[in-house]
Design a protein around this motif. Sequence first.
Motif, PDB file in Angstrom:
ATOM      1  N   LEU A   1      10.875   2.473 -37.559  1.00 36.83           N
ATOM      2  CA  LEU A   1      10.058   3.451 -36.857  1.00 36.83           C
ATOM      3  C   LEU A   1       8.723   3.610 -37.573  1.00 36.83           C
ATOM      4  O   LEU A   1       8.668   3.552 -38.797  1.00 36.83           O
ATOM      5  CB  LEU A   1      10.777   4.806 -36.806  1.00 36.83           C
ATOM      6  N   ASP A   2       7.662   3.782 -36.819  1.00 37.03           N
ATOM      7  CA  ASP A   2       6.372   4.119 -37.390  1.00 37.03           C
ATOM      8  C   ASP A   2       5.959   5.472 -36.823  1.00 37.03           C
ATOM      9  O   ASP A   2       5.699   5.605 -35.631  1.00 37.03           O
ATOM     10  CB  ASP A   2       5.319   3.065 -37.057  1.00 37.03           C
ATOM     11  N   GLU A   3       5.935   6.483 -37.681  1.00 38.03           N
ATOM     12  CA  GLU A   3       5.752   7.874 -37.267  1.00 38.03           C
ATOM     13  C   GLU A   3       4.281   8.291 -37.131  1.00 38.03           C
ATOM     14  O   GLU A   3       3.996   9.442 -36.807  1.00 38.03           O
ATOM     15  CB  GLU A   3       6.416   8.806 -38.300  1.00 38.03           C
ATOM     16  N   ARG A   4       3.351   7.398 -37.328  1.00 37.41           N
ATOM     17  CA  ARG A   4       1.953   7.823 -37.458  1.00 37.41           C
ATOM     18  C   ARG A   4       1.253   8.122 -36.134  1.00 37.41           C
ATOM     19  O   ARG A   4       0.198   8.738 -36.127  1.00 37.41           O
ATOM     20  CB  ARG A   4       1.152   6.739 -38.181  1.00 37.41           C
ATOM     21  N   PHE A   5       1.810   7.707 -35.026  1.00 42.33           N
ATOM     22  CA  PHE A   5       1.025   7.683 -33.803  1.00 42.33           C
ATOM     23  C   PHE A   5       1.501   8.680 -32.751  1.00 42.33           C
ATOM     24  O   PHE A   5       1.189   8.550 -31.577  1.00 42.33           O
ATOM     25  CB  PHE A   5       1.030   6.264 -33.219  1.00 42.33           C
ATOM     26  N   HIS A   6       2.246   9.712 -33.183  1.00 41.91           N
ATOM     27  CA  HIS A   6       2.677  10.711 -32.206  1.00 41.91           C
ATOM     28  C   HIS A   6       1.594  11.749 -31.938  1.00 41.91           C
ATOM     29  O   HIS A   6       1.715  12.559 -31.037  1.00 41.91           O
ATOM     30  CB  HIS A   6       3.960  11.402 -32.654  1.00 41.91           C
ATOM     31  N   CYS A   7       0.542  11.761 -32.722  1.00 41.27           N
ATOM     32  CA  CYS A   7      -0.615  12.648 -32.526  1.00 41.27           C
ATOM     33  C   CYS A   7      -0.256  14.116 -32.691  1.00 41.27           C
ATOM     34  O   CYS A   7      -0.968  14.990 -32.201  1.00 41.27           O
ATOM     35  CB  CYS A   7      -1.252  12.427 -31.145  1.00 41.27           C
ATOM     36  N   GLY A   8       0.862  14.420 -33.318  1.00 38.87           N
ATOM     37  CA  GLY A   8       1.209  15.794 -33.602  1.00 38.87           C
ATOM     38  C   GLY A   8       2.246  16.404 -32.697  1.00 38.87           C
ATOM     39  O   GLY A   8       2.690  17.513 -32.925  1.00 38.87           O
ATOM     40  N   GLY A   9       2.687  15.706 -31.666  1.00 39.55           N
ATOM     41  CA  GLY A   9       3.697  16.267 -30.770  1.00 39.55           C
ATOM     42  C   GLY A   9       3.711  15.544 -29.452  1.00 39.55           C
ATOM     43  O   GLY A   9       2.869  14.693 -29.159  1.00 39.55           O
ATOM     44  N   TYR A  10       4.679  15.901 -28.605  1.00 38.75           N
ATOM     45  CA  TYR A  10       4.916  15.182 -27.353  1.00 38.75           C
ATOM     46  C   TYR A  10       3.671  15.102 -26.486  1.00 38.75           C
ATOM     47  O   TYR A  10       3.266  14.045 -26.035  1.00 38.75           O
ATOM     48  CB  TYR A  10       6.056  15.863 -26.585  1.00 38.75           C
ATOM     49  N   ALA A  11       3.051  16.238 -26.203  1.00 40.36           N
ATOM     50  CA  ALA A  11       1.918  16.265 -25.280  1.00 40.36           C
ATOM     51  C   ALA A  11       0.575  16.200 -25.991  1.00 40.36           C
ATOM     52  O   ALA A  11      -0.461  16.286 -25.351  1.00 40.36           O
ATOM     53  CB  ALA A  11       1.985  17.521 -24.411  1.00 40.36           C
ATOM     54  N   ARG A  12       0.587  16.043 -27.315  1.00 43.40           N
ATOM     55  CA  ARG A  12      -0.662  16.042 -28.069  1.00 43.40           C
ATOM     56  C   ARG A  12      -1.350  14.684 -27.969  1.00 43.40           C
ATOM     57  O   ARG A  12      -0.703  13.644 -27.990  1.00 43.40           O
ATOM     58  CB  ARG A  12      -0.393  16.364 -29.531  1.00 43.40           C
ATOM     59  N   THR A  13      -2.659  14.720 -27.865  1.00 42.67           N
ATOM     60  CA  THR A  13      -3.452  13.498 -27.884  1.00 42.67           C
ATOM     61  C   THR A  13      -4.620  13.710 -28.845  1.00 42.67           C
ATOM     62  O   THR A  13      -4.812  14.788 -29.391  1.00 42.67           O
ATOM     63  CB  THR A  13      -3.997  13.162 -26.488  1.00 42.67           C
ATOM     64  N   THR A  14      -5.383  12.663 -29.039  1.00 42.28           N
ATOM     65  CA  THR A  14      -6.617  12.728 -29.805  1.00 42.28           C
ATOM     66  C   THR A  14      -7.732  12.141 -28.941  1.00 42.28           C
ATOM     67  O   THR A  14      -7.459  11.418 -27.976  1.00 42.28           O
ATOM     68  CB  THR A  14      -6.513  11.914 -31.106  1.00 42.28           C
ATOM     69  N   PRO A  15      -8.992  12.423 -29.253  1.00 45.17           N
ATOM     70  CA  PRO A  15     -10.079  11.794 -28.486  1.00 45.17           C
ATOM     71  C   PRO A  15      -9.998  10.271 -28.496  1.00 45.17           C
ATOM     72  O   PRO A  15     -10.298   9.616 -27.494  1.00 45.17           O
ATOM     73  CB  PRO A  15     -11.342  12.309 -29.195  1.00 45.17           C
ATOM     74  N   GLU A  16      -9.581   9.710 -29.641  1.00 39.83           N
ATOM     75  CA  GLU A  16      -9.466   8.250 -29.719  1.00 39.83           C
ATOM     76  C   GLU A  16      -8.399   7.732 -28.762  1.00 39.83           C
ATOM     77  O   GLU A  16      -8.589   6.716 -28.085  1.00 39.83           O
ATOM     78  CB  GLU A  16      -9.135   7.833 -31.151  1.00 39.83           C
ATOM     79  N   LEU A  17      -7.269   8.428 -28.687  1.00 38.30           N
ATOM     80  CA  LEU A  17      -6.195   8.015 -27.788  1.00 38.30           C
ATOM     81  C   LEU A  17      -6.629   8.161 -26.332  1.00 38.30           C
ATOM     82  O   LEU A  17      -6.361   7.277 -25.507  1.00 38.30           O
ATOM     83  CB  LEU A  17      -4.940   8.834 -28.055  1.00 38.30           C
ATOM     84  N   GLU A  18      -7.315   9.253 -26.005  1.00 38.89           N
ATOM     85  CA  GLU A  18      -7.785   9.453 -24.641  1.00 38.89           C
ATOM     86  C   GLU A  18      -8.745   8.341 -24.232  1.00 38.89           C
ATOM     87  O   GLU A  18      -8.647   7.790 -23.130  1.00 38.89           O
ATOM     88  CB  GLU A  18      -8.470  10.817 -24.527  1.00 38.89           C
ATOM     89  N   ALA A  19      -9.679   8.017 -25.119  1.00 41.98           N
ATOM     90  CA  ALA A  19     -10.652   6.967 -24.809  1.00 41.98           C
ATOM     91  C   ALA A  19      -9.963   5.622 -24.641  1.00 41.98           C
ATOM     92  O   ALA A  19     -10.292   4.845 -23.730  1.00 41.98           O
ATOM     93  CB  ALA A  19     -11.714   6.899 -25.917  1.00 41.98           C
ATOM     94  N   PHE A  20      -9.001   5.344 -25.516  1.00 37.94           N
ATOM     95  CA  PHE A  20      -8.281   4.085 -25.412  1.00 37.94           C
ATOM     96  C   PHE A  20      -7.519   3.992 -24.098  1.00 37.94           C
ATOM     97  O   PHE A  20      -7.544   2.964 -23.412  1.00 37.94           O
ATOM     98  CB  PHE A  20      -7.300   3.941 -26.584  1.00 37.94           C
ATOM     99  N   ALA A  21      -6.818   5.068 -23.711  1.00 38.20           N
ATOM    100  CA  ALA A  21      -6.016   5.053 -22.489  1.00 38.20           C
ATOM    101  C   ALA A  21      -6.895   4.812 -21.270  1.00 38.20           C
ATOM    102  O   ALA A  21      -6.556   4.025 -20.382  1.00 38.20           O
ATOM    103  CB  ALA A  21      -5.247   6.361 -22.351  1.00 38.20           C
ATOM    104  N   GLU A  22      -8.042   5.472 -21.214  1.00 36.37           N
ATOM    105  CA  GLU A  22      -8.933   5.302 -20.070  1.00 36.37           C
ATOM    106  C   GLU A  22      -9.498   3.884 -20.022  1.00 36.37           C
ATOM    107  O   GLU A  22      -9.570   3.268 -18.958  1.00 36.37           O
ATOM    108  CB  GLU A  22     -10.051   6.331 -20.137  1.00 36.37           C
ATOM    109  N   ALA A  23      -9.891   3.341 -21.175  1.00 31.32           N
ATOM    110  CA  ALA A  23     -10.455   1.997 -21.211  1.00 31.32           C
ATOM    111  C   ALA A  23      -9.407   0.956 -20.850  1.00 31.32           C
ATOM    112  O   ALA A  23      -9.681   0.012 -20.104  1.00 31.32           O
ATOM    113  CB  ALA A  23     -11.047   1.715 -22.604  1.00 31.32           C
ATOM    114  N   PHE A  24      -8.205   1.127 -21.368  1.00 30.64           N
ATOM    115  CA  PHE A  24      -7.135   0.161 -21.079  1.00 30.64           C
ATOM    116  C   PHE A  24      -6.793   0.186 -19.595  1.00 30.64           C
ATOM    117  O   PHE A  24      -6.648  -0.858 -18.950  1.00 30.64           O
ATOM    118  CB  PHE A  24      -5.904   0.486 -21.917  1.00 30.64           C
ATOM    119  N   GLY A  25      -6.665   1.373 -19.039  1.00 34.32           N
ATOM    120  CA  GLY A  25      -6.347   1.478 -17.629  1.00 34.32           C
ATOM    121  C   GLY A  25      -7.414   0.888 -16.739  1.00 34.32           C
ATOM    122  O   GLY A  25      -7.127   0.201 -15.755  1.00 34.32           O
TER     123      GLY A  25
END
Length: 302
Positions: free
Chosen positions: A228-252
């Motif tokens: 398991l790699d615990e680093r990428f949960h962003c703090g909780g189930y529904a938590r995100t970061t600006p970097e994650l949001e930007a990545f998700a939009e660009a990937f989609g």
Amino acid sequence: MNAPDLEHLRPRLPSPLEPVEDERFARHGLTLLLKRDDLIHPDLPGNKWRKLALNLRAAGGRPVLTFGGAYSNHLRATAAAGRLLGFRTVGVVRGDELAGRPLNPSLARCAADGMRLLFVDRATYRAKHEPAVLARLLEQVPEDVYVVPEGGSNALAVEGCVALGRELAGTADVAAVACGTGGTLAGLAAGFPGPALGVPVLRGGFLGAEVRALQEAAFGGPRGDWRLDERFHCGGYARTTPELEAFAEAFGARHGLAIERLYVAKLLYGLGVLAEEGAFAPGTRIAAVVTGSPEPQEDSSR
């Protein structure tokens, strides 16, 4: 009562495996593959199908009671299975404060599919595995029900996910999946001959013990090479970061797949970071399992 015929639903198995061009992987000589479990069935996608199938056969047509949050894909899949296969369903929902509010789209879909919703306070929900607490919950249901744990994760669910690993054997060197309750990783690792990586979407270090316990229940001991790699949960189930949001939009936008931020986005973001860190040798084929709904959702119940 007779067990429902799940083949009547015509699941798409094995699910497709699609190569994806992503410069974060390509510049390190890595191949990224998407295991499109979200395409198995429109109402029972991904690991929900794999985890529910053996449980529904074990239920033998009895009503099924299970647990989830206000935006639980597991609750939606269980309710849909009940509608499609003709058995009653009960969903125990975390958060008694939700009982007096209009149903959100996920719970409204559950209700439309015939699921009876029982809202419980969060302390009760956390203690739902305790026999006395479960007994009190079952007193509210005046019929013999088959109980499926939160997320569908039990020994039968783990056995159902073994096929996922076997489908990837020979086509990928590393298999990766986002983890909520750990059941999919426990089965994936048992069926996959290479290393299996889990990226938890929840905060906390409990999941390793959960995966080990599930493998013990399913197989009598540990199976497969997993971590398991615990680093990428962003703090909780529904938590995100600006970097994650930007990545998700660009990937989609690039690939036409509106990846679910709560699971697939965290998995792919984490794999990209690991690729940049040199965690994979050049030439490695990495299969990322797309579980659940590909639609982004917010979980306001936490």
